[in-house]
Design a protein around this motif. Structure first.
Motif, short mmCIF file in Angstrom:
data_model
loop_
_atom_site.label_atom_id
_atom_site.label_comp_id
_atom_site.label_asym_id
_atom_site.label_seq_id
_atom_site.Cartn_x
_atom_site.Cartn_y
_atom_site.Cartn_z
N THR A 192 -10.67 -25.00 7.35
CA THR A 192 -9.86 -24.72 8.54
C THR A 192 -9.38 -23.28 8.70
OG1 THR A 192 -7.86 -25.38 7.30
CG2 THR A 192 -8.97 -27.09 8.61
N GLY A 193 -9.41 -22.48 7.64
CA GLY A 193 -8.80 -21.15 7.69
C GLY A 193 -9.33 -20.28 8.82
N ALA A 194 -10.66 -20.13 8.90
CA ALA A 194 -11.25 -19.27 9.93
C ALA A 194 -11.03 -19.86 11.32
CB ALA A 194 -12.74 -19.08 9.66
N GLY A 195 -11.23 -21.17 11.45
CA GLY A 195 -11.04 -21.82 12.75
C GLY A 195 -9.60 -21.74 13.22
N GLN A 196 -8.65 -21.87 12.29
CA GLN A 196 -7.24 -21.75 12.68
C GLN A 196 -6.94 -20.36 13.20
OE1 GLN A 196 -4.38 -23.11 9.79
NE2 GLN A 196 -2.65 -22.19 10.87
N ALA A 197 -7.49 -19.34 12.56
CA ALA A 197 -7.29 -17.97 13.05
C ALA A 197 -7.80 -17.84 14.48
CB ALA A 197 -8.00 -16.97 12.14
N ILE A 198 -8.95 -18.43 14.76
CA ILE A 198 -9.55 -18.31 16.09
C ILE A 198 -8.74 -19.07 17.13
CG2 ILE A 198 -11.61 -18.94 17.43
CD1 ILE A 198 -13.14 -18.22 14.72
N VAL A 199 -8.24 -20.26 16.78
CA VAL A 199 -7.39 -21.01 17.71
C VAL A 199 -6.09 -20.26 17.98
CG1 VAL A 199 -6.02 -23.11 18.02
CG2 VAL A 199 -8.34 -23.27 17.12
N GLU A 200 -5.40 -19.87 16.92
CA GLU A 200 -4.08 -19.27 17.09
C GLU A 200 -4.14 -17.90 17.76
OE1 GLU A 200 -1.62 -21.49 13.53
OE2 GLU A 200 -2.37 -19.46 13.15
N LEU A 201 -5.16 -17.13 17.46
CA LEU A 201 -5.27 -15.80 18.05
C LEU A 201 -5.87 -15.85 19.45
CD1 LEU A 201 -6.21 -13.88 14.80
CD2 LEU A 201 -4.03 -13.81 16.03
N SER A 202 -6.21 -17.07 19.90
CA SER A 202 -6.60 -17.26 21.30
C SER A 202 -5.45 -17.88 22.09
CB SER A 202 -7.83 -18.17 21.41
OG SER A 202 -7.49 -19.51 21.09
N GLY A 203 -4.31 -18.09 21.43
CA GLY A 203 -3.14 -18.62 22.11
C GLY A 203 -2.87 -20.08 21.87
#
Length: 256
Positions: A217-228
């Protein structure tokens, strides 16, 4: 992020060489599958990260024997899943990814998710936001699209669920949405592509009421959170945390 992206792309190229063959499958102690592609991807990424960032430790699914006594002092580290969605890799449905995240103080601050069979790249950086790039290797000219990508609002609530891990609790979550909204559509996807669909805006919710590990989940979480978007512990408003003593994640909900 050039070096991180290049590490993911190089691993993806090697994975695809094996993907197109009749590869062997082994099983780990937890009965999860392991292929030569997982191991080669791990070695490529580990070597690249240690070459370019010798002072930042690496925690990978295929090298996860590092003890908590060693890890607990880490202020930042690379979190790697050489192939997320090995079951999808074995099924040859294309829905597997290479995941690389930089974790700082328990939080993902950079992320790269590369789907080599789809030749699609997602990247996120705490200072630059999140982007999707399609045809990154196959096209001479590629365009990075900022996430979320604008979508039409037709009143339909979209939920993405695991193609291989649909639990009873996930079904109950979807049924609850169906009581609240007139139109609910369920999408299926493998690996961290589910998180990326939330980041894109193609899915409103991703309930994960089944086991995952931090590297899933680490990379995917970064992508979700940094997309708002948000990735929070289920029935809580706390974000997933990293470098815990036990690397297993609690159940969580990603949404936007």
């Amino acid at each position: 992020m050039k070096e991180i992206i290049q590490a993911a792309l190089s691993a993806g190229k090697e994975i695809m060489k094996i993907y197109e063959t009749d590869f062997d499958i082994e099983y780990k102690e937890d009965e999860s599958p392991l292929t030569t592609a997982d191991q080669r991807s791990h070695e490529i990424i580990k070597t690249s990260l240690r070459t370019h960032y010798p002072n930042i430790p690496v925690l990978s699914e295929e090298g996860s024997q590092i003890t908590y006594d060693q890890r607990k002092e880490w202020k930042q580290f690379w979190l790697v899943d050489p192939i997320d969605g090995t079951k999808e890799f074995i099924k040859k449905n294309g829905e597997f990814t290479v995941n690389i995240a930089r974790i700082r103080d328990g939080k993902p601050v950079q992320g790269v998710v590369y789907a080599p069979a789809l030749d699609t790249l997602y990247v996120a950086d705490e200072d630059k936001g999140a982007y999707k790039v399609e045809g990154v290797l196959s096209r001479k000219k590629v365009v990075a699209k900022a996430l979320p990508i604008e979508k039409s609002d037709n009143g339909t609530v979209k939920v993405v669920a695991s193609r291989s891990h649909m639990s009873e609790e996930t079904k109950a979550f979807i049924e609850e949405l169906e009581l609240r909204y007139e139109n609910v559509e369920t999408l299926s996807a493998g690996s961290s592509l589910k998180l990326c669909l939330v980041a894109e805006g193609k899915a409103d919710y991703y309930p994960r009421y089944a086991p995952t590990m931090e590297w899933d989940t680490g990379a995917g979480q970064a992508i979700v959170e940094l997309s708002g978007g948000k990735v929070e512990v289920a029935n809580d408003q706390k974000p997933l945390e990293y470098n815990k003593e036990n690397l297993r994640n609690p159940w969580f909900l990603a949404y936007r």
